[in-house]
Design an enzyme around this catalytic site. Structure first.
Site, PDB file in Angstrom:
ATOM      1  N   VAL A 120       9.698  25.243 -40.049  1.00 37.23           N
ATOM      2  CA  VAL A 120       9.934  24.803 -41.426  1.00 37.23           C
ATOM      3  C   VAL A 120      10.471  25.936 -42.294  1.00 37.23           C
ATOM      4  O   VAL A 120      10.383  27.103 -41.950  1.00 37.23           O
ATOM      5  CB  VAL A 120       8.654  24.216 -42.055  1.00 37.23           C
ATOM      6  CG1 VAL A 120       8.181  23.021 -41.275  1.00 37.23           C
ATOM      7  CG2 VAL A 120       7.550  25.271 -42.133  1.00 37.23           C
ATOM      8  N   GLU A 121      11.008  25.552 -43.450  1.00 30.42           N
ATOM      9  CA  GLU A 121      11.643  26.467 -44.408  1.00 30.42           C
ATOM     10  C   GLU A 121      12.758  27.274 -43.735  1.00 30.42           C
ATOM     11  O   GLU A 121      12.958  28.451 -44.039  1.00 30.42           O
ATOM     12  CB  GLU A 121      10.608  27.400 -45.054  1.00 30.42           C
ATOM     13  CG  GLU A 121       9.691  26.683 -46.040  1.00 30.42           C
ATOM     14  CD  GLU A 121       8.866  27.641 -46.882  1.00 30.42           C
ATOM     15  OE1 GLU A 121       9.254  28.817 -47.014  1.00 30.42           O
ATOM     16  OE2 GLU A 121       7.848  27.203 -47.406  1.00 30.42           O
ATOM     17  N   GLY A 122      13.481  26.652 -42.837  1.00 26.98           N
ATOM     18  CA  GLY A 122      14.544  27.321 -42.105  1.00 26.98           C
ATOM     19  C   GLY A 122      14.041  27.811 -40.772  1.00 26.98           C
ATOM     20  O   GLY A 122      13.079  28.576 -40.710  1.00 26.98           O
TER      21      GLY A 122
ATOM     22  N   ARG B 278       9.133  31.409 -49.688  1.00 23.82           N
ATOM     23  CA  ARG B 278       9.005  31.912 -48.316  1.00 23.82           C
ATOM     24  C   ARG B 278       7.982  33.040 -48.210  1.00 23.82           C
ATOM     25  O   ARG B 278       7.472  33.323 -47.138  1.00 23.82           O
ATOM     26  CB  ARG B 278      10.356  32.436 -47.809  1.00 23.82           C
ATOM     27  CG  ARG B 278      11.379  31.370 -47.513  1.00 23.82           C
ATOM     28  CD  ARG B 278      12.565  31.971 -46.765  1.00 23.82           C
ATOM     29  NE  ARG B 278      13.643  31.016 -46.625  1.00 23.82           N
ATOM     30  CZ  ARG B 278      14.723  31.001 -47.389  1.00 23.82           C
ATOM     31  NH1 ARG B 278      14.857  31.894 -48.349  1.00 23.82           N
ATOM     32  NH2 ARG B 278      15.673  30.102 -47.201  1.00 23.82           N
TER      33      ARG B 278
END
Length: 835
Positions: free
Chosen positions: A504-506, A382
């Site tokens: 994306v990525e949460g 992240r």
């Protein structure tokens, strides 16, 4: 009269007592402020009681309690063990999935900021991201070449990245940047990975995504950290050379941000050949590169009904590598993510059979350990790719908007000189400066081997949100030039693509409320997680250390918060050697940290396990926490780069805004922290909202930056030179400093919009001196007020300007017009693909 004298005498007799009480309180506040040990509290408290003439019995009881608390073994047995038993029913229930996420990675400076007493001397000594000579050469060579190969408008219009670009990416090792050299990869740092993604994203979003995904969470990273030697030796060289294209299957229709809800499954069985195998079934979506992948990294739930592995029936989430050619794998369809042409796809698997030892990352030993692998890798990931894209986007907006605002005139004046345009320009500039500061600061930690999940969550959330703000402001400044698609539009693709990074990525909403503070409250608190673990382990000794440490922490932060609030932060010390104008920010951050820490403890203590459901509350805590980190990163950059005076407007403007945002969140907390208990809840709300909240608003921790700072930022953005080049360094931009004047003209002839804007910016800059002479002559009455060429003719005839200056004004007018044009198409061009 006698009665009055008697009353005055009574008050006089009370004066020493009140002086002693107030004095004792002040002394105790400073004892807590400096976090002095318990025996100092004991001496001051007992001394005050003696001085006040308290009954000897009461004084003896208080002294005895202090002695009891000072003798740790006695305290543990008599008090802490009993408290621990009582806490078992109060502590929030933490599932194994949550525990794994909490234990992933390590904490870094966020623990200092959460503590209420950050050590900025230590923080300023933290490493800062830098490139090696080899990495710089890669940036100047292959990365620049790939950017030149890209035709972003053609890629977008034709909805595909050309095969020659794909082949170049494979041949030059772009897909193996994170793979160690011993396996044929480039072995680059996180800093280099970030720089590559940042630059590519400012030329082609499609290219940057296609490069960043194989270097982010996926087969390569999982193998590097957790794979068997046989798996590493087989896969990593092939991935490094681009012989294999990887993707990673995590998200599903019912499992997006909640990756723990994965329904994809696998069942262990023994095949007729005697080998342990897994029969897998999955339905994934939003999987980048899936349709062109040759190997799919897969996260799924593994069951072993016959206990063939000897680990029980439900093994939990597992990661495996599945060749795309395996029977039962379907990956031939695509999603259309906002028309941005990168491969984002669904994939399904029906009774796909793989061998345990070959497919499961880590072999049989890796079965059931996938959740921990994912949390560790996501904790680092992240902080790299999406912040890199976001920083590149903000820098590109700064360069593009400032060029356009300087070149374009309205009412005879560059639009960047209008105060209405200065506001969004300053926001863009300050965000570009701050994003690069936070990006490089975070990468310094990652390259040090630290994986701070809370900090990287902050980076993912705030980098994408700040970039979204910057591109929106840029669109407003560009106007019609921003909304007209074509070769000349540098920001439309980023504007359209922005929600992809947000998602994306949460999803950002979940990242803010559930990770930054929801996870950070336990992970970063100096004592809370230790208390939970001690209670779970029934360890009275560990609980004693954590609980009373927590109690002292609360007392200390209460004292610090009070004194820092009353003194407006001036009781805090700034590190030696920092710039005089930044000292106030270090003090204010200590004030914010102390208030944040005590409010966090109040919320955790009163709401308990319910706090994680109060997402509006946790979101405000997350904002304060993040703004403290971003502010720290900006101060760290300012020190790293030698306290450049010309950068002070960027620093001051951004930090003032951060403090204003922190104050806004504090206001929200004081207004909304509630306790649903009769009578006590009413008192609690009155104290929070009507007393502490009112004081907080009167004694605000920060306010917005002044107009003077935004004016200075905008002026510097529209001035050619080292500062402008430095703040926008690392993006694709054909500039005189980076490429040379001849290369700018060469790229201009090929239609490169960055070269067009750069050339126009430089020519118009050089023509400014002649324009000033003409304006001065008109103001003095030497020549009549006319527009354009008519005024140049008069100035030339009166020898106010030279013939060379006249030619320069003509050239500036020509390039100015060309730079602000937008693309237009014939009907057939509009309807068809580009050749």
């Amino acid at each position: 009269m006698e009665a009055l004298l008697t009353y005055q005498g009574f008050l006089t007799s009370l004066a020493p007592m009140w002086a002693l009480i107030i004095g004792s309180i002040i002394v105790l506040l400073f004892v807590g402020f400096f976090d002095l040990p318990l025996f100092v509290w004991a001496i001051v408290s007992v001394g005050a009681l003696f001085g006040l003439g308290a009954p000897s019995g009461a004084t003896a009881v208080i002294a005895g309690l202090f002695v009891l608390f000072l003798i740790k073994p006695l305290r543990t047995v008599l008090i802490s063990a009993q408290l621990m038993k009582a806490m078992k029913g109060i502590m929030p229930n933490i599932s194994q999935t949550e525990r794994t996420a909490l234990e992933a990675g390590v904490v870094w400076i966020e623990k200092d900021l959460f503590s209420g007493k950050p050590d900025f001397k230590k923080i300023l000594a933290e490493p800062y991201g830098k490139l090696t000579a080899e990495e710089k050469a890669f940036m100047d060579g292959p990365v620049e070449e790939l950017c030149q190969m890209a035709n972003p408008w053609k890629i977008w219009r034709n909805r595909e990245m050309p095969q020659e670009m794909w082949q170049f990416v494979k041949d030059k090792g772009f897909l193996g940047m994170i793979i160690p050299k011993e396996y044929g990869g480039l072995g680059f740092s996180n800093m280099a990975h970030s720089e590559v993604v940042m630059k590519l994203s400012t030329r082609s979003i499609s290219a940057s995504i296609s490069v960043m995904v194989p270097n982010s969470l996926g087969p390569a990273e999982l193998l590097i950290h957790y794979g068997t030697e046989a798996q590493k030796n087989h896969w990593l060289p092939r991935l490094a050379k681009g012989l294999e294209i990887p993707c990673f299957g995590l998200t599903e229709p019912l499992a997006g941000s909640d990756a723990g809800s994965i329904t994809s499954s696998g069942v262990v069985f023994k095949d007729t050949d005697g080998k342990l195998k897994i029969r897998m079934n999955w339905n994934k979506r939003w999987i980048t590169l899936a349709s062109v992948s040759t190997v799919i990294g897969m996260a799924f739930r593994l069951r072993d009904p016959e206990n063939l592995l000897g680990k029980g029936e439900d093994l939990g989430i597992t990661c495996a590598l599945v060749p795309s050619s395996t029977p039962g794998v379907v990956h031939d369809r695509r999603h259309d993510p906002l028309s941005i042409p990168f491969h984002n796809c669904p994939t399904q698997g029906k009774d796909v059979v793989v061998t345990v030892e070959d497919a499961v990352v880590g072999g049989a030993e890796g079965c059931g350990k996938g959740w921990g692998m994912l949390m560790e890798c996501l904790a680092a990931g992240r902080g790299v790719s999406l912040p890199a894209q976001s920083t590149g986007g903000a820098k590109l907006c700064m360069r593009t908007a400032s060029s356009h605002a300087f070149i374009r005139k309205q009412f005879g004046l560059s639009i960047g000189k209008f105060e209405g345009v200065e506001e969004p320009m300053a926001r863009i500039g300050s965000k570009a400066y701050a994003l690069d500061a936070a990006r490089r600061f975070t990468l310094g930690a990652l390259d040090k081997g630290i994986k701070p999940p809370v900090v990287t969550a902050m980076m993912k959330y705030h980098a994408t949100e700040m970039s979204r703000s910057a591109v929106n402001d840029c669109m407003d400044i560009m106007g019609g030039a921003g909304i007209s698609l074509g070769h000349r539009n540098l920001i439309a693709e980023g504007y359209v693509a922005m929600p992809i990074g947000i998602t994306v990525e949460g999803a950002n909403i979940m990242t803010r409320t559930l990770i930054i503070f929801g996870q950070g409250a336990l992970r970063c608190h100096p004592f809370a997680f230790d208390e939970v673990r001690a209670v779970d382990a029934n360890d009275a000794k560990a609980f004693d250390t954590a609980f009373w440490g927590h109690t002292g922490h609360v007392a200390s932060n209460m004292c610090r918060s009070i004194l820092l609030s009353v003194s407006r932060g001036y009781l805090a010390c700034a590190p030696s050697g920092v710039h005089p104008k930044t000292k106030i920010h270090y003090r204010r951050l200590q004030w914010a940290s102390a208030t944040f820490a005590i409010l966090a403890d109040v919320a955790m203590g009163t709401l308990g396990g319910q706090l994680k459901l109060k997402e509006k509350i946790t979101g405000r805590f997350a904002d304060i926490f993040s703004h403290m980190y971003l502010s720290t990163a900006v101060l760290r950059r300012f020190e790293e780069e030698g306290q450049r005076e010309e950068d002070l407007p960027y620093v001051q403007y951004f930090l003032k805004d951060q403090m204003a945002q922190i104050q806004k969140s504090f206001d929200g907390l004081f207004d909304n922290l509630k306790l649903d208990v009769p009578v006590v809840g009413g008192i609690y709300r009155f104290v929070m909202k009507d007393i502490l909240g009112a004081w907080s608003r009167i004694n605000s921790i920060g306010s917005q930056g002044t107009d003077g700072w935004s004016h200075l930022i905008t002026a510097s953005m529209m001035k050619a030179g080292e500062q402008r080049d430095r703040i926008t360094d690392g993006i694709y931009w054909v500039g005189e400093k980076s490429h040379g004047a001849a290369e700018v003209i060469s790229r201009l002839s090929k239609g490169d919009q960055t070269a067009r804007l750069e050339n126009a910016f430089n020519v118009v800059t050089r023509a400014e001196a002649a324009e000033k002479k003409i304006r001065a002559a008109i103001k003095a009455g030497s020549i009549p007020k006319k527009k354009g060429q008519a005024s140049w003719d008069d100035a030339l005839s009166k020898k106010i300007i030279s013939q060379d200056e006249y030619k320069l004004l003509s050239e500036a007018d020509k390039v100015r017009f060309d730079a602000i044009l937008v693309d237009d198409f014939s009907e057939s061009e509009y309807q068809n693909k580009l050749p």
